[in-house]
Design a protein around this motif. Structure first.
Motif, short mmCIF file in Angstrom:
data_model
loop_
_atom_site.label_atom_id
_atom_site.label_comp_id
_atom_site.label_asym_id
_atom_site.label_seq_id
_atom_site.Cartn_x
_atom_site.Cartn_y
_atom_site.Cartn_z
N LYS A 303 0.81 -1.22 0.00
CA LYS A 303 0.00 0.00 0.00
C LYS A 303 0.85 1.29 0.00
CE LYS A 303 -3.87 -2.10 2.54
NZ LYS A 303 -3.23 -3.43 2.74
N THR A 304 2.05 1.20 -0.57
CA THR A 304 2.93 2.38 -0.59
C THR A 304 3.10 2.97 -1.99
OG1 THR A 304 4.90 0.98 -0.88
CG2 THR A 304 4.24 1.54 1.39
N SER A 305 2.64 2.27 -3.02
CA SER A 305 2.79 2.78 -4.38
C SER A 305 1.65 2.27 -5.28
CB SER A 305 4.15 2.36 -4.97
OG SER A 305 4.24 0.95 -4.99
N ILE A 306 1.56 2.88 -6.46
CA ILE A 306 0.52 2.49 -7.42
C ILE A 306 0.92 1.19 -8.10
CG2 ILE A 306 -0.68 3.14 -9.54
CD1 ILE A 306 -0.41 6.03 -8.75
N SER A 307 -0.01 0.23 -8.15
CA SER A 307 0.26 -1.05 -8.80
C SER A 307 0.34 -0.87 -10.31
CB SER A 307 -0.86 -2.06 -8.46
OG SER A 307 -0.71 -3.23 -9.22
N PRO A 308 1.33 -1.51 -10.97
CA PRO A 308 1.44 -1.39 -12.42
C PRO A 308 0.37 -2.19 -13.17
CG PRO A 308 3.11 -2.90 -11.58
CD PRO A 308 2.42 -2.31 -10.38
N HIS A 309 -0.31 -3.09 -12.46
CA HIS A 309 -1.34 -3.92 -13.09
C HIS A 309 -2.67 -3.67 -12.39
CE1 HIS A 309 1.89 -5.97 -15.18
NE2 HIS A 309 2.47 -6.21 -14.01
N PHE A 310 -3.58 -3.00 -13.08
CA PHE A 310 -4.85 -2.59 -12.47
C PHE A 310 -5.65 -3.78 -11.94
CE2 PHE A 310 -9.44 -1.89 -12.93
CZ PHE A 310 -9.61 -0.79 -12.11
N GLY A 311 -5.91 -4.78 -12.78
CA GLY A 311 -6.74 -5.90 -12.37
C GLY A 311 -6.15 -6.75 -11.29
N GLU A 312 -4.79 -6.80 -11.19
CA GLU A 312 -4.12 -7.64 -10.21
C GLU A 312 -3.84 -6.90 -8.90
OE1 GLU A 312 -0.64 -9.16 -12.06
OE2 GLU A 312 -1.76 -10.29 -13.59
N GLU A 332 -10.17 5.81 1.88
CA GLU A 332 -10.74 4.50 2.19
C GLU A 332 -10.01 3.44 1.38
OE1 GLU A 332 -15.09 2.20 1.72
OE2 GLU A 332 -14.87 4.32 1.19
N ILE A 333 -9.77 2.29 1.99
CA ILE A 333 -9.13 1.17 1.29
C ILE A 333 -10.19 0.15 0.90
CG2 ILE A 333 -7.47 -0.72 1.45
CD1 ILE A 333 -6.18 2.00 1.28
N LEU A 334 -10.23 -0.19 -0.38
CA LEU A 334 -11.22 -1.15 -0.91
C LEU A 334 -10.48 -2.39 -1.39
CD1 LEU A 334 -14.23 -1.61 -1.73
CD2 LEU A 334 -13.63 -0.64 -3.96
N THR A 335 -10.76 -3.53 -0.80
CA THR A 335 -10.11 -4.79 -1.19
C THR A 335 -10.60 -5.23 -2.57
OG1 THR A 335 -9.93 -5.45 1.12
CG2 THR A 335 -9.70 -7.19 -0.53
N ASN A 336 -9.67 -5.73 -3.39
CA ASN A 336 -10.02 -6.24 -4.72
C ASN A 336 -10.24 -7.75 -4.63
OD1 ASN A 336 -10.33 -6.86 -7.39
ND2 ASN A 336 -8.21 -6.45 -7.99
N PRO A 337 -11.50 -8.22 -4.64
CA PRO A 337 -11.76 -9.65 -4.50
C PRO A 337 -11.46 -10.44 -5.77
CG PRO A 337 -13.81 -8.46 -4.84
CD PRO A 337 -12.73 -7.43 -4.76
N TYR A 338 -11.12 -9.77 -6.86
CA TYR A 338 -10.91 -10.44 -8.14
C TYR A 338 -9.43 -10.53 -8.53
CZ TYR A 338 -15.75 -8.84 -8.26
OH TYR A 338 -17.04 -8.57 -7.95
N ALA A 339 -8.53 -10.13 -7.64
CA ALA A 339 -7.11 -10.03 -7.98
C ALA A 339 -6.49 -11.36 -8.42
CB ALA A 339 -6.33 -9.45 -6.80
N ASN A 340 -6.97 -12.47 -7.88
CA ASN A 340 -6.33 -13.76 -8.13
C ASN A 340 -7.11 -14.68 -9.08
OD1 ASN A 340 -4.15 -13.20 -6.33
ND2 ASN A 340 -5.52 -13.66 -4.61
N ILE A 341 -8.19 -14.21 -9.67
CA ILE A 341 -8.92 -15.07 -10.61
C ILE A 341 -8.18 -15.11 -11.94
CG2 ILE A 341 -11.09 -14.52 -9.46
CD1 ILE A 341 -11.85 -12.87 -11.88
N GLN A 342 -8.46 -16.13 -12.75
CA GLN A 342 -7.69 -16.35 -13.97
C GLN A 342 -8.06 -15.39 -15.10
OE1 GLN A 342 -5.11 -18.54 -14.36
NE2 GLN A 342 -5.32 -18.87 -12.15
N LYS A 343 -9.37 -15.18 -15.34
CA LYS A 343 -9.79 -14.38 -16.49
C LYS A 343 -10.80 -13.31 -16.07
CE LYS A 343 -9.23 -18.06 -19.96
NZ LYS A 343 -9.93 -18.86 -21.02
N GLY A 344 -10.71 -12.17 -16.76
CA GLY A 344 -11.71 -11.11 -16.57
C GLY A 344 -11.52 -10.29 -15.32
#
Length: 384
Positions: A303-312, A332-344
């Motif tokens: 949580k210290t820098s911008i991720s280079p991969h939006f979906g991940e 506010e911090i919003l958890t990404n529940p889709y970070a580890n799925i394979q597609k989409g």
């Protein structure tokens, strides 16, 4: 154009069905009248004049179908309610038929039936023709959603029951049982019940009662599934003949008039494609008045820098500013529940962001022509 052709074909099919009903009722009236004259049956005579009322009703149906499709300067929304008006007239004809039968029962002396075999044969033919045509007309009525054909099919369906009752009475007369007047009164019960139902249905539409809950629910889902639409303020609808008119007030996340008009037209088009017999969809829109501007940043694990991969990105930071200020009022911090799925994962994450009313997305690497880009573009969210 395809929708218009379907409607024209539907009207033509309705008119052909109404013409067939006219011919059918005329033939059945002839059969019953001859049988009534040959047997002297009060119930059969009542049935003959009941069928004559059906003949008049069928003429009314055909007239209603011919007139209802016209639009004039005085009636720019069409004359669709003519169908419902004609349905009310049919119901009054049905109720008057019941009155006539009661008069026959009161004023006619009971006599022994003659030529019962001929009457039984005639009633079997009439019952078969009536049953077949009632089902056929109901099928066409549902297919083109015509209240006037459905009303007429219900009217004709009465004849199936009343024919069977009269048939039983004629058969019973062969064994010395005389229930002619009783049968006539039973026929009246069926007539009055159906007549009142058709009358109430027709009056509801003439008084602009709302369309059914199922239709409004489908329209509501279409509207709320459109990403650019923030709020559905009101949704109303009314029937006019076989057609439906829908009106909605929505709030859009855009101040661009061309964009707003495009969104409204899209909702109208999808509604007409997914729900049959929609004549008009009127969308009244207004821009969202926001007092806050929300930015979102995809973050790395620490949580210290911008991720280079939006979906991940494992999480997103939402930063809120009051309009006209340069100091953040909330983070506010919003958890990404889709970070580890394979597609989409990118598209799903973008849809999650859209639901949080975000205005700007800050990314390290752009992703033009990819799924998330189109999601944000549709929701009028700007990429930075």
């Amino acid at each position: 154009m395809i929708l218009q052709l379907k409607e024209v074909n539907g009207m033509e099919e309705g008119e052909r069905t109404a013409l067939l009903a006219i011919a059918m009722n005329l033939v059945i009236f002839g059969i019953k009248y001859v049988s009534a004259s040959a047997t002297g049956s009060i119930a059969l005579k009542a049935e003959a004049f009941h069928t004559l009322a059906d003949f008049v009703a069928s003429l009314t149906v055909f007239t209603g179908l011919k007139i209802a499709k016209r639009k004039t300067k005085s009636f720019p929304y069409g004359l669709y309610k003519i169908e419902n008006l004609m349905s009310v007239i049919i119901s009054l004809v049905i109720l008057y038929t019941g009155y006539e039968i009661i008069l026959d029962v009161i004023n006619t002396d009971l006599t022994e039936l003659r030529n019962s075999g001929f009457a039984i044969f005639s009633l079997l033919i009439a019952t078969f023709l009536t049953f077949w045509f009632s089902n056929y007309e109901r099928k066409i009525g549902h297919k083109i959603n015509s209240p006037i054909l459905l009303a007429d099919s219900s009217h004709i369906r009465i004849d199936v029951l009343s024919n069977l009752i009269v048939l039983l009475v004629v058969v019973a007369s062969l064994f010395g049982f005389h229930f002619d007047k009783i049968a006539a009164l039973i026929v009246v019960i069926f007539i009055v019940k159906t007549g009142i139902q058709i009358l109430m249905d027709g009056i509801r539409v003439l008084l602009d009662a709302s369309v059914d809950y199922e239709t409004l629910s489908k329209v509501e889902k279409i509207i709320l599934d459109t990403p650019q639409i923030i709020k559905l303020k009101t949704l109303t609808g009314r029937n006019s003949g076989r057609y439906k008119f829908i009106e909605a007030d929505i709030v859009l996340k855009t101040h661009n008039l061309d964009r707003a008009h495009f969104i409204a037209e899209r909702v109208e088009r999808i509604t007409k494609e997914e729900i049959k017999n929609i004549d008009q969809v009127q969308i009244h829109y207004e821009p969202l008045q926001k007092e806050e501007i929300i930015y979102v940043l995809p973050l790395t694990e620490d949580k210290t820098s911008i991720s280079p991969h939006f979906g991940e990105a494992p999480c997103f930071m939402l930063v809120t500013f009051k309009s006209g200020t340069e100091t953040a009022s909330k983070t506010e911090i919003l958890t990404n529940p889709y970070a580890n799925i394979q597609k989409g994962k990118g598209i799903l994450a973008a849809e999650l962001i859209v639901k949080n009313m975000v205005d700007f997305v800050l990314v390290k690497n752009g992703f033009e022509s990819k799924g998330p880009h189109y999601v944000f573009s549709d929701a009028n969210i700007e990429l930075v």
